[in-house]
Design an enzyme around this catalytic site. Sequence first.
Site, short mmCIF file in Angstrom:
data_model
loop_
_atom_site.label_atom_id
_atom_site.label_comp_id
_atom_site.label_asym_id
_atom_site.label_seq_id
_atom_site.Cartn_x
_atom_site.Cartn_y
_atom_site.Cartn_z
N ARG A 1 -0.22 8.45 -3.90
CA ARG A 1 0.50 9.86 -3.11
C ARG A 1 -0.55 10.95 -3.72
NH1 ARG A 1 3.63 11.32 0.92
NH2 ARG A 1 5.38 12.77 0.19
N THR B 1 1.92 9.58 10.39
CA THR B 1 2.13 8.36 9.31
C THR B 1 1.84 7.21 9.89
OG1 THR B 1 3.51 9.72 8.01
CG2 THR B 1 3.32 7.53 7.45
N THR C 1 -0.28 8.29 4.96
CA THR C 1 0.10 9.18 5.76
C THR C 1 -0.78 10.42 5.32
OG1 THR C 1 1.79 11.10 6.12
CG2 THR C 1 1.46 10.33 3.90
N ASN D 1 0.81 13.34 6.47
CA ASN D 1 1.91 13.89 6.92
C ASN D 1 1.97 14.25 8.35
OD1 ASN D 1 4.49 14.90 6.23
ND2 ASN D 1 3.77 16.89 6.13
N GLY E 1 7.41 7.76 10.46
CA GLY E 1 8.66 8.31 10.89
C GLY E 1 9.30 9.30 10.28
N GLY E 2 8.41 9.86 8.99
CA GLY E 2 9.36 11.01 8.40
C GLY E 2 10.57 10.63 7.99
N1 GLY Z 1 4.99 12.61 4.90
C1 GLY Z 1 6.06 11.73 5.09
C2 GLY Z 1 6.38 10.90 3.72
O1 GLY Z 1 5.76 10.86 3.02
O2 GLY Z 1 7.70 10.82 3.74
#
Ligand code: GLY
Length: 559
Positions: free
Chosen positions: A97, A370, A388, A390, A461-462
């Site tokens: 991340r 993503t 992702t 984002n 899908g956020g």
């Molecule tokens: N950027 C989307 C997530 O990490 O949930």
Amino acid sequence: MIATRNTTRFLLILLVGYFPFNISANVVPAAGIATAHPAATEAGHEILAAGGNAFDAAVAISASLAVVEPMSSGLGGGGFWLLHREKDNFDIMIDGREKAPKAAQRNMYLDEAGEVIPGLSITGPLSAGIPGLPAAIVHLSKKYGRLTLNTSLQPAIRQARNGFKVNQHYRRMAEFRLEALRKSPAAAAIFLKNNQIPEIGTIIKQPDLAITLELLAKKGADGFYKGDVAKKLVKGVQAAKGIWSMADLASYQLVERKPIRSEYQGIRITSAAPPSSGGIALTTLLNILSGYDLKSLNNTQRKHLIVESMRRAYRDRAIYLGDPDFVKIPTSTLTSQHYAIGLSASIRPDKAMPSALLPGIITPPRGQDTTHFSVIDKDGNRVAATLTINYPFGSCFVAPGTGVLLNDEMDDFSSKPGTPNAYGLVGAEANAIEPDKRPLSSMSPTFLENDRGIVVLGTPGGSRIITMVLLAILNYADGGSANSMVTLPRYHHQFLPDTLYYEKAALTEKEVQGLQQRGHQLEALKSSYGNMQVVFWDKRNKRITAASDPRATGAAVVR
Ligand code: GLY
């Protein structure tokens, strides 16, 4: 888009007929790969054919998606790779991340009045966290792969140099971010044509990205986080008012984390650990639903209960979850059956609970960005990875001379606790901005295991990722297939806004009425969402199937 391969199975049956031994239930009849782009699926199979394992294929796919699906993931972004190594039954999550730069400040996206400045955490280099994807794929290759990093990166390097064709999805996403892309001359030069959205079939070549990938292949993580690429990244970011430093890049560290495990109707679920909210939220959801006999309920009652569970799990997400290296997350409480029983106590079968009446924090979700891919190799190793940058095309900023499109993952922090981000998600102190901290994520790469077989799944899908994975798990528990998991119509509730969003096919007229009578606020979505990728090893029928979401243009191939 579903592919199955029975040839190997047929050969095995022939062999069993001739030789007096039992074929183990664990013989994998073929390798399966499902990704969001045919070129990435091919990159994975090319590396398997070259003698690589699922982890080498995952390196090749991650790098290929960085090239051919630039709106979704990339070297300038991050992700979670959930791994299973079959020989020693070992599961781990690689947390690649992004991290906040060291100069990041809690109020960096607020004006003098303390209000969020629109766009600042979404567009331009100030919205970018320090990328984790390059470090993660180097680690994945070196620690778990069989081939050299250089070999596994070759398909992506080739694709960056030779180019890929613009499709309808690319055009839609480029249109959505057009003004932002135009603000970065280096991004516009790569992803637009004369500052306009390129026509379908236009070839997008990325020679600078090919060189950056070659440096990564040659020097490992140092090829990205130190030296020429790092200098160009920092120079480009700072020239555009960003706050990255060489120390930010040099000190980036990925983390190996123990995945979150749960169980539902005899299915063992392995999913993402914090800083993803996925594994914990899925556990809460499934623990609540375990308390009901869903099969005995009619469809409206069942959907009402599922939505009420979503409301409660997303409330907890907003309050308790953040980067575990910075905040103490009450994981054992949130994942305990007792806690779920407590949450269920406030669920009424005949009435929706308004979110405002649940203690917590006081959001329109979007999300076609993503990406996710799923792999099982012939040795039974598997990878579920959700990656992702984002928002579509991330921050829309490319540091000149690198070809690297930077993420806008800083928007996944709560810029101001209680104020919604781009996905309408609210957050609390646990997810406030701090230097070197990872923003909370919803990405939920997941494995399912039971007597029937093994499923590798996930989706972009956020904020809706977790509920999509939940619906797929419930479908599998009901006997669903790879195809049905990616196809089934979806619905979603995330606590706030207090709205039940649904794809039109997800609810019948009767169900809409039944849910409205219970007090739910409903909103039919104009377009579909998600891009789920599933590989299913059907142990009973000794068959691998793979399916790519029909809502998009991915490819699932079993070979
Ligand atoms: N950027 C989307 C997530 O990490 O949930």
